[in-house]
Design a protein around this motif. Structure first.
Motif, PDB file in Angstrom:
ATOM      1  N   LEU A 158       6.181 -13.367   4.450  1.00 42.75           N
ATOM      2  CA  LEU A 158       4.803 -13.311   4.952  1.00 42.75           C
ATOM      3  C   LEU A 158       4.204 -14.698   5.155  1.00 42.75           C
ATOM      4  O   LEU A 158       3.131 -14.825   5.738  1.00 42.75           O
ATOM      5  N   ARG A 159       4.886 -15.726   4.616  1.00 40.98           N
ATOM      6  CA  ARG A 159       4.397 -17.104   4.676  1.00 40.98           C
ATOM      7  C   ARG A 159       3.056 -17.244   3.938  1.00 40.98           C
ATOM      8  O   ARG A 159       2.110 -17.852   4.437  1.00 40.98           O
ATOM      9  N   VAL A 160       2.976 -16.645   2.768  1.00 37.77           N
ATOM     10  CA  VAL A 160       1.787 -16.749   1.928  1.00 37.77           C
ATOM     11  C   VAL A 160       2.230 -17.078   0.506  1.00 37.77           C
ATOM     12  O   VAL A 160       3.424 -17.117   0.205  1.00 37.77           O
ATOM     13  N   GLY A 161       1.263 -17.304  -0.371  1.00 37.34           N
ATOM     14  CA  GLY A 161       1.578 -17.590  -1.760  1.00 37.34           C
ATOM     15  C   GLY A 161       1.880 -16.334  -2.556  1.00 37.34           C
ATOM     16  O   GLY A 161       1.532 -15.222  -2.164  1.00 37.34           O
ATOM     17  N   ARG A 162       2.519 -16.524  -3.692  1.00 37.26           N
ATOM     18  CA  ARG A 162       2.878 -15.378  -4.533  1.00 37.26           C
ATOM     19  C   ARG A 162       1.650 -14.675  -5.090  1.00 37.26           C
ATOM     20  O   ARG A 162       1.681 -13.464  -5.323  1.00 37.26           O
ATOM     21  N   ASN A 163       0.545 -15.407  -5.313  1.00 32.45           N
ATOM     22  CA  ASN A 163      -0.681 -14.763  -5.803  1.00 32.45           C
ATOM     23  C   ASN A 163      -1.200 -13.755  -4.793  1.00 32.45           C
ATOM     24  O   ASN A 163      -1.715 -12.686  -5.160  1.00 32.45           O
ATOM     25  N   THR A 164      -1.104 -14.085  -3.498  1.00 33.11           N
ATOM     26  CA  THR A 164      -1.531 -13.160  -2.453  1.00 33.11           C
ATOM     27  C   THR A 164      -0.672 -11.906  -2.474  1.00 33.11           C
ATOM     28  O   THR A 164      -1.180 -10.778  -2.397  1.00 33.11           O
ATOM     29  N   VAL A 165       0.638 -12.081  -2.593  1.00 30.59           N
ATOM     30  CA  VAL A 165       1.548 -10.938  -2.652  1.00 30.59           C
ATOM     31  C   VAL A 165       1.272 -10.108  -3.898  1.00 30.59           C
ATOM     32  O   VAL A 165       1.230  -8.870  -3.858  1.00 30.59           O
ATOM     33  N   ARG A 166       1.050 -10.794  -5.029  1.00 32.62           N
ATOM     34  CA  ARG A 166       0.799 -10.080  -6.284  1.00 32.62           C
ATOM     35  C   ARG A 166      -0.445  -9.205  -6.173  1.00 32.62           C
ATOM     36  O   ARG A 166      -0.469  -8.061  -6.635  1.00 32.62           O
ATOM     37  N   GLU A 167      -1.496  -9.722  -5.538  1.00 28.17           N
ATOM     38  CA  GLU A 167      -2.730  -8.942  -5.405  1.00 28.17           C
ATOM     39  C   GLU A 167      -2.525  -7.775  -4.448  1.00 28.17           C
ATOM     40  O   GLU A 167      -3.025  -6.675  -4.688  1.00 28.17           O
ATOM     41  N   ALA A 168      -1.789  -8.001  -3.369  1.00 25.15           N
ATOM     42  CA  ALA A 168      -1.508  -6.912  -2.427  1.00 25.15           C
ATOM     43  C   ALA A 168      -0.707  -5.797  -3.107  1.00 25.15           C
ATOM     44  O   ALA A 168      -0.990  -4.605  -2.922  1.00 25.15           O
ATOM     45  N   ILE A 169       0.279  -6.171  -3.895  1.00 28.48           N
ATOM     46  CA  ILE A 169       1.076  -5.178  -4.617  1.00 28.48           C
ATOM     47  C   ILE A 169       0.207  -4.434  -5.621  1.00 28.48           C
ATOM     48  O   ILE A 169       0.319  -3.213  -5.783  1.00 28.48           O
ATOM     49  N   ARG A 170      -0.699  -5.157  -6.280  1.00 32.82           N
ATOM     50  CA  ARG A 170      -1.595  -4.525  -7.250  1.00 32.82           C
ATOM     51  C   ARG A 170      -2.436  -3.435  -6.579  1.00 32.82           C
ATOM     52  O   ARG A 170      -2.646  -2.348  -7.125  1.00 32.82           O
ATOM     53  N   VAL A 171      -2.924  -3.732  -5.367  1.00 36.48           N
ATOM     54  CA  VAL A 171      -3.715  -2.751  -4.625  1.00 36.48           C
ATOM     55  C   VAL A 171      -2.888  -1.495  -4.361  1.00 36.48           C
ATOM     56  O   VAL A 171      -3.359  -0.366  -4.553  1.00 36.48           O
ATOM     57  N   LEU A 172      -1.656  -1.674  -3.931  1.00 35.07           N
ATOM     58  CA  LEU A 172      -0.813  -0.529  -3.597  1.00 35.07           C
ATOM     59  C   LEU A 172      -0.331   0.217  -4.840  1.00 35.07           C
ATOM     60  O   LEU A 172      -0.053   1.416  -4.777  1.00 35.07           O
ATOM     61  N   VAL A 173      -0.242  -0.484  -5.971  1.00 38.46           N
ATOM     62  CA  VAL A 173       0.050   0.201  -7.236  1.00 38.46           C
ATOM     63  C   VAL A 173      -1.110   1.122  -7.599  1.00 38.46           C
ATOM     64  O   VAL A 173      -0.931   2.295  -7.937  1.00 38.46           O
TER      65      VAL A 173
END
Length: 276
Positions: free
Chosen positions: A44-59
């Motif tokens: 995605l060319r973003v930071g891991r914090n961004t991915v972590r928050e996106a995953i949290r939303v989908l969890v």
């Protein structure tokens, strides 16, 4: 289908949309482990914090399941619908007004219906919240370094705060209330993180959360409601003031300027394989 570099609308929103699209398209079947945060972040060319928050939303939306020490797995490929997306894009004040309505009713019902198991769950969540907060023995809220908080410190406090309020919702013994709270919790997580991490908005002290737990244990719904309002009203009032004064803190006529990450996001992308 392949993941594309996140655009400028909002890195987290773009990441959520693309991960949701991968899930609904069946790229990762139910029960499969999705790629690691680092792999997704690279694609995605973003930071891991961004991915972590996106995953949290989908969890929280019920599409993914996070297993500590084992990764994140697909729980559902059904899109939860427009409700979650509308909440995700709501202004911060709208989120806090909704949160206030939910928390007040949850606290009142919890004070009337809680049992010993509920009280134990609330107290354990309160202890964890106090441990995550640096000011558990102080009537004043914790003040983080507003530049860059210590790694994981802010996220841990917000996570424990959400867990505490969710425990109260569970103690309401109202299944619709609990379901609504869980659906709402992804935006709740982000709203709390914004307030705690943004020096322009007031944060509630741990002592006020202790008072809320005490009121529920005492079976006093009126005191529980007062405690909730003392926790949330200052932020709601501050956000309302920002909306009515567009010259303050970068506000616009549509509300406070949303905080955007500043990560790099080019447009090139590569397809992503299943996690090994």
């Amino acid at each position: 289908m392949s993941l594309q570099a996140a655009g400028r609308r909002s890195l987290v929103d773009d990441a959520i949309d693309q991960l949701r699209a991968q899930l609904t398209a069946g790229t990762w079947p139910i029960g499969a482990r999705i790629p690691s945060e680092s792999v997704i972040a690279e694609r995605l060319r973003v930071g891991r914090n961004t991915v972590r928050e996106a995953i949290r939303v989908l969890v929280h939306a019920g599409m993914l399941e996070s297993r500590q020490g084992d990764g994140t797995y697909v729980r559902s490929i059904t899109d939860p619908g427009d409700l979650v997306r509308r909440i995700e894009h709501a202004d911060l004040r709208d989120i806090f007004e909704m949160r206030r309505a939910l928390d007040v009713e949850a606290a009142r019902l919890a004070a009337q219906r809680r049992d010993a198991e509920d009280l134990d769950r609330i107290r354990r969540a309160l202890i964890r919240r106090g441990a995550a907060d640096g000011s558990a023995d102080s009537p004043e809220p914790h003040h983080f370094d507003r530049g860059e908080p210590a790694e994981g410190e802010l996220d841990d406090l917000v996570e424990q705060d959400v867990a505490f309020h969710t425990a109260i919702a569970i103690a309401s013994h109202n299944s619709a209330m609990v379901s609504t709270y869980r659906w709402f919790s992804d935006s709740l997580w982000r709203s709390i993180r914004t307030v705690v991490g943004d020096g322009t908005l007031p944060d509630a002290s741990h002592a006020l959360h202790v008072a809320l737990a005490d009121a529920i244990e005492a079976g006093d719904p009126d005191a529980a409601e007062r405690a909730v309002r003392r926790i949330l009203e200052p932020a709601v009032i501050a956000l309302d003031a920002l909306l009515h004064d567009p010259t303050e803190h970068g506000s616009t006529e549509h509300g406070p300027t949303k905080h955007r990450p500043t990560e790099h996001h080019p447009t090139e992308h590569e397809p992503m394989e299943h996690d090994a």
